[in-house]
Design a protein around this motif. Structure first.
Motif, PDB file in Angstrom:
ATOM      1  N   GLY A 181     -17.518   3.988   4.042  1.00 55.04           N
ATOM      2  CA  GLY A 181     -16.788   2.904   4.682  1.00 55.04           C
ATOM      3  C   GLY A 181     -15.348   3.828   5.503  1.00 55.04           C
ATOM      4  N   TRP A 182     -14.344   3.199   5.153  1.00 60.01           N
ATOM      5  CA  TRP A 182     -13.061   3.912   5.711  1.00 60.01           C
ATOM      6  C   TRP A 182     -11.797   3.186   5.142  1.00 60.01           C
ATOM      7  CZ3 TRP A 182     -16.079   2.237   9.597  1.00 60.01           C
ATOM      8  CH2 TRP A 182     -15.902   1.057  10.303  1.00 60.01           C
ATOM      9  N   GLY A 183     -10.838   3.890   4.759  1.00 60.65           N
ATOM     10  CA  GLY A 183      -9.506   3.256   4.707  1.00 60.65           C
ATOM     11  C   GLY A 183      -8.401   3.466   5.451  1.00 60.65           C
ATOM     12  N   TYR A 184      -7.716   2.714   5.820  1.00 56.70           N
ATOM     13  CA  TYR A 184      -6.672   2.761   6.807  1.00 56.70           C
ATOM     14  C   TYR A 184      -5.267   2.489   6.373  1.00 56.70           C
ATOM     15  CZ  TYR A 184      -6.388  -2.375   7.814  1.00 56.70           C
ATOM     16  OH  TYR A 184      -6.295  -3.700   7.674  1.00 56.70           O
ATOM     17  N   ASN A 185      -4.071   3.113   6.889  1.00 57.59           N
ATOM     18  CA  ASN A 185      -2.774   2.917   6.430  1.00 57.59           C
ATOM     19  C   ASN A 185      -2.418   1.733   7.179  1.00 57.59           C
ATOM     20  OD1 ASN A 185       0.049   3.164   6.400  1.00 57.59           O
ATOM     21  ND2 ASN A 185      -0.134   5.086   5.571  1.00 57.59           N
ATOM     22  N   THR A 186      -2.081   0.812   6.247  1.00 54.19           N
ATOM     23  CA  THR A 186      -1.738  -0.476   6.930  1.00 54.19           C
ATOM     24  C   THR A 186      -0.173  -0.427   7.524  1.00 54.19           C
ATOM     25  OG1 THR A 186      -0.744  -1.366   4.779  1.00 54.19           O
ATOM     26  CG2 THR A 186      -2.953  -2.060   5.291  1.00 54.19           C
ATOM     27  N   GLY A 193       0.450   9.011   5.299  1.00 50.83           N
ATOM     28  CA  GLY A 193       0.877   8.860   6.638  1.00 50.83           C
ATOM     29  C   GLY A 193       0.504   9.752   7.807  1.00 50.83           C
ATOM     30  N   GLU A 194      -0.443  10.745   7.469  1.00 47.44           N
ATOM     31  CA  GLU A 194      -0.590  11.821   8.451  1.00 47.44           C
ATOM     32  C   GLU A 194      -1.879  11.442   9.429  1.00 47.44           C
ATOM     33  OE1 GLU A 194      -1.837  15.122   5.964  1.00 47.44           O
ATOM     34  OE2 GLU A 194       0.372  15.049   4.586  1.00 47.44           O
ATOM     35  N   THR A 195      -2.276  10.426   9.003  1.00 50.92           N
ATOM     36  CA  THR A 195      -3.433   9.731   9.939  1.00 50.92           C
ATOM     37  C   THR A 195      -3.539   8.400   9.894  1.00 50.92           C
ATOM     38  OG1 THR A 195      -5.666  10.189  11.091  1.00 50.92           O
ATOM     39  CG2 THR A 195      -5.288  10.106   8.722  1.00 50.92           C
ATOM     40  N   ALA A 196      -4.024   7.612  10.644  1.00 52.68           N
ATOM     41  CA  ALA A 196      -4.082   6.174  10.282  1.00 52.68           C
ATOM     42  C   ALA A 196      -5.317   5.837   9.527  1.00 52.68           C
ATOM     43  CB  ALA A 196      -4.077   5.440  11.806  1.00 52.68           C
ATOM     44  N   ILE A 197      -6.403   6.437   9.857  1.00 52.81           N
ATOM     45  CA  ILE A 197      -7.768   5.875   9.402  1.00 52.81           C
ATOM     46  C   ILE A 197      -8.390   7.175   8.513  1.00 52.81           C
ATOM     47  CG2 ILE A 197     -10.027   4.668   9.920  1.00 52.81           C
ATOM     48  CD1 ILE A 197      -8.591   3.766  12.426  1.00 52.81           C
ATOM     49  N   GLY A 198      -8.854   6.961   7.417  1.00 53.34           N
ATOM     50  CA  GLY A 198      -9.864   8.077   7.041  1.00 53.34           C
ATOM     51  C   GLY A 198     -11.460   7.772   6.821  1.00 53.34           C
ATOM     52  N   LEU A 205     -15.866   4.502  -0.086  1.00 55.97           N
ATOM     53  CA  LEU A 205     -14.866   3.360  -0.403  1.00 55.97           C
ATOM     54  C   LEU A 205     -14.073   3.381  -1.595  1.00 55.97           C
ATOM     55  CD1 LEU A 205     -16.918   0.304   0.797  1.00 55.97           C
ATOM     56  CD2 LEU A 205     -14.685   1.195   2.093  1.00 55.97           C
ATOM     57  N   HIS A 206     -14.815   4.110  -2.628  1.00 53.64           N
ATOM     58  CA  HIS A 206     -14.176   4.292  -3.851  1.00 53.64           C
ATOM     59  C   HIS A 206     -12.867   5.403  -3.512  1.00 53.64           C
ATOM     60  CE1 HIS A 206     -17.974   6.834  -4.072  1.00 53.64           C
ATOM     61  NE2 HIS A 206     -16.935   7.930  -4.211  1.00 53.64           N
ATOM     62  N   ASP A 207     -12.953   6.217  -2.973  1.00 55.43           N
ATOM     63  CA  ASP A 207     -11.928   7.102  -2.452  1.00 55.43           C
ATOM     64  C   ASP A 207     -10.879   6.458  -1.951  1.00 55.43           C
ATOM     65  OD1 ASP A 207     -13.002   9.382  -3.592  1.00 55.43           O
ATOM     66  OD2 ASP A 207     -14.303   9.739  -1.955  1.00 55.43           O
ATOM     67  N   ALA A 208     -10.873   5.449  -0.983  1.00 55.09           N
ATOM     68  CA  ALA A 208      -9.965   4.649  -0.608  1.00 55.09           C
ATOM     69  C   ALA A 208      -9.365   3.755  -1.489  1.00 55.09           C
ATOM     70  CB  ALA A 208     -10.559   3.930   0.751  1.00 55.09           C
ATOM     71  N   VAL A 209     -10.229   3.087  -2.399  1.00 58.50           N
ATOM     72  CA  VAL A 209      -9.475   2.343  -3.355  1.00 58.50           C
ATOM     73  C   VAL A 209      -8.787   3.201  -4.295  1.00 58.50           C
ATOM     74  CG1 VAL A 209     -10.263   1.208  -5.522  1.00 58.50           C
ATOM     75  CG2 VAL A 209     -11.576   0.729  -3.418  1.00 58.50           C
ATOM     76  N   ALA A 210      -9.131   4.490  -4.700  1.00 57.52           N
ATOM     77  CA  ALA A 210      -8.251   5.099  -5.498  1.00 57.52           C
ATOM     78  C   ALA A 210      -6.658   5.402  -4.886  1.00 57.52           C
ATOM     79  CB  ALA A 210      -8.606   6.556  -5.800  1.00 57.52           C
ATOM     80  N   GLN A 211      -6.515   5.416  -3.686  1.00 52.26           N
ATOM     81  CA  GLN A 211      -5.419   5.761  -3.000  1.00 52.26           C
ATOM     82  C   GLN A 211      -4.604   4.356  -3.129  1.00 52.26           C
ATOM     83  OE1 GLN A 211      -4.258   8.412  -2.109  1.00 52.26           O
ATOM     84  NE2 GLN A 211      -6.217   9.086  -2.995  1.00 52.26           N
ATOM     85  N   THR A 212      -5.167   3.139  -3.035  1.00 51.80           N
ATOM     86  CA  THR A 212      -4.514   1.669  -3.238  1.00 51.80           C
ATOM     87  C   THR A 212      -4.179   1.772  -4.505  1.00 51.80           C
ATOM     88  OG1 THR A 212      -6.200   0.837  -1.555  1.00 51.80           O
ATOM     89  CG2 THR A 212      -4.846  -0.657  -2.961  1.00 51.80           C
ATOM     90  N   VAL A 213      -5.193   1.870  -5.525  1.00 51.85           N
ATOM     91  CA  VAL A 213      -4.619   1.843  -7.031  1.00 51.85           C
ATOM     92  C   VAL A 213      -3.483   2.691  -7.321  1.00 51.85           C
ATOM     93  CG1 VAL A 213      -5.219   2.257  -9.255  1.00 51.85           C
ATOM     94  CG2 VAL A 213      -6.637   1.337  -7.748  1.00 51.85           C
ATOM     95  N   GLU A 214      -3.214   3.986  -6.366  1.00 53.28           N
ATOM     96  CA  GLU A 214      -1.896   4.794  -6.820  1.00 53.28           C
ATOM     97  C   GLU A 214      -0.760   4.411  -6.253  1.00 53.28           C
ATOM     98  OE1 GLU A 214      -1.403   7.410  -8.433  1.00 53.28           O
ATOM     99  OE2 GLU A 214      -3.485   7.644  -9.062  1.00 53.28           O
ATOM    100  N   GLY A 215      -0.966   3.204  -5.276  1.00 53.11           N
ATOM    101  CA  GLY A 215       0.357   2.593  -4.795  1.00 53.11           C
ATOM    102  C   GLY A 215       0.493   2.780  -3.260  1.00 53.11           C
ATOM    103  N   PHE A 216      -0.425   3.399  -2.852  1.00 54.42           N
ATOM    104  CA  PHE A 216      -0.230   3.728  -1.240  1.00 54.42           C
ATOM    105  C   PHE A 216      -0.608   2.753  -0.444  1.00 54.42           C
ATOM    106  CE2 PHE A 216      -0.688   7.934  -3.164  1.00 54.42           C
ATOM    107  CZ  PHE A 216       0.377   8.658  -2.469  1.00 54.42           C
ATOM    108  N   PRO A 217      -0.142   2.533   0.835  1.00 50.90           N
ATOM    109  CA  PRO A 217      -0.679   1.229   1.753  1.00 50.90           C
ATOM    110  C   PRO A 217      -1.871   1.443   2.216  1.00 50.90           C
ATOM    111  CG  PRO A 217       1.134   2.577   2.941  1.00 50.90           C
ATOM    112  CD  PRO A 217       0.858   3.225   1.560  1.00 50.90           C
ATOM    113  N   VAL A 218      -3.142   1.627   1.652  1.00 47.36           N
ATOM    114  CA  VAL A 218      -4.247   1.811   2.104  1.00 47.36           C
ATOM    115  C   VAL A 218      -5.108   0.531   1.846  1.00 47.36           C
ATOM    116  CG1 VAL A 218      -6.325   3.197   1.708  1.00 47.36           C
ATOM    117  CG2 VAL A 218      -4.089   4.176   1.713  1.00 47.36           C
TER     118      VAL A 218
END
Length: 342
Positions: free
Chosen positions: A132-137, A218-223, A227-240
């Protein structure tokens, strides 16, 4: 030699006694194709429990396949752990990996066992994760961009220069994306889609997880990532925020293979059996790895994206992990996408 074999047998049985650590001997040359944090955790835990010295290198799955193929006549690697299953299957079909039936096979999920059967037991599933993807809200809000919910949404001109995805030659994640789109759309339509998507791509990264890490910073909007890699960033506290595409998506079976001609075969088999245990797989979440484990008794992280909550395609691992198909798709990607890349 007998002591080393005894230690391998003890590890295969899931034992982690002091005696095992005392009597195990030797070393292991490992390539790890997961995130470096879980690679280091696995390395350290195995060394502690087995007494076997692990020489670990972190490479993406595409890079690993290229390396073991180049070294086929004089292998320098004993075992390859993690990374998407397609390159593992290609290595199996090329005769680069060794048939091995672990006594832990019966403890695994059906998808993990099917991976082993498909490869003639030259690889096995160790985890799974949907694409899937993760985006910076914060970035989307600042730029007035809408949430991308579907593959089709990523083509919107408003995302020009706002998306990152990896290069499928080096990244198993990106190859999974390529193969997923081909299976969903047909090959010609998928490449038409990728040509249009290219207009919105700011960078084709080397690593599969790099795009969402860039989004987190914050270097790009969407990666576009698993999905588990996106979730890992959210768990770290980033706005993903993570998105599973509305049209459906493919998935990976992260795999493990013993290299044919491994110099430290007993150590490789010890790692193989150890890495399939529920105890080891239950600890992956400690390294912020949120994939679905392959051992049926392993603890599933509460943060892990569940397949039952995602519209999944029936991903054809046998076809898209075959050497000829993978080679043909990558060559076409080079001709038609890499040639026009920004």
């Amino acid at each position: 030699m007998r002591l080393a074999l005894w230690a391998a047998t003890a590890l295969a049985a899931g034992l982690t006694t002091n005696a095992t650590a005392t009597y195990a001997a030797g070393e292991l040359n490992l390539i790890c194709s997961a995130d470096v944090v879980i690679c280091e955790q696995m390395q350290q835990n195995f060394q502690k429990e087995s007494g076997i010295q692990v020489n670990m290198v972190r490479l993406s799955s595409g890079e690993t396949y290229a390396k073991i193929r180049a070294e086929a006549r004089n292998p320098k690697t004993d075992i390859w752990w993690a990374g998407t299953g397609d390159p593992h299957l290609q290595a199996a079909s090329d005769g680069l990996t060794l048939e091995y039936k672990s006594q832990k096979l019966d403890e695994l999920t059906d998808w993990a066992k099917k991976q082993a059967e498909t490869s003639g037991y030259r690889t096995v599933g160790v985890y799974a994760g949907a694409l899937g993807w993760g985006y910076n809200t914060d970035l989307l809000k600042q730029k007035g961009l809408k949430e991308p919910k579907c593959w089709a949404d990523l083509l919107d001109a408003s995302y020009k220069g706002e998306i990152q995805i990896a290069n499928p030659n080096s990244s198993g994640t990106a190859y999974t994306a390529l193969a997923t789109l081909v299976q969903m759309m047909g090959e010609d339509q998928a490449f038409d889609y990728l040509k249009k998507l290219n207009a919105n791509i700011s960078q084709y990264t080397k690593s599969g997880s790099a795009p969402v890490k860039a989004a987190a910073r914050g270097e790009t909007a969407i990666g576009v990532v698993f999905l588990h890699d996106a979730v890992a960033q959210t768990v770290e506290g980033f706005p993903v925020k993570s998105v599973s595409p509305c049209e459906g998506t493919g998935y990976e079976i992260g795999s493990m293979s013993i290299i044919k001609g491994a110099r430290n075969l007993d150590s490789a088999k010890a790692w193989y059996d150890w890495a399939l245990t529920a105890a080891v797989q239950s600890k992956m979440k400690d390294a912020k790895s949120f994939q679905l484990p392959s051992n049926k008794s392993a603890e599933i992280p509460k943060e892990a994206p569940r397949f039952e909550d995602i519209k999944m395609i029936d991903y054809d691992f046998a076809t898209y992990g075959a050497a000829d198909k993978r080679k043909a798709l990558l060559e076409r990607w080079d001709r038609e996408i890499s040639a026009i890349a920004n």
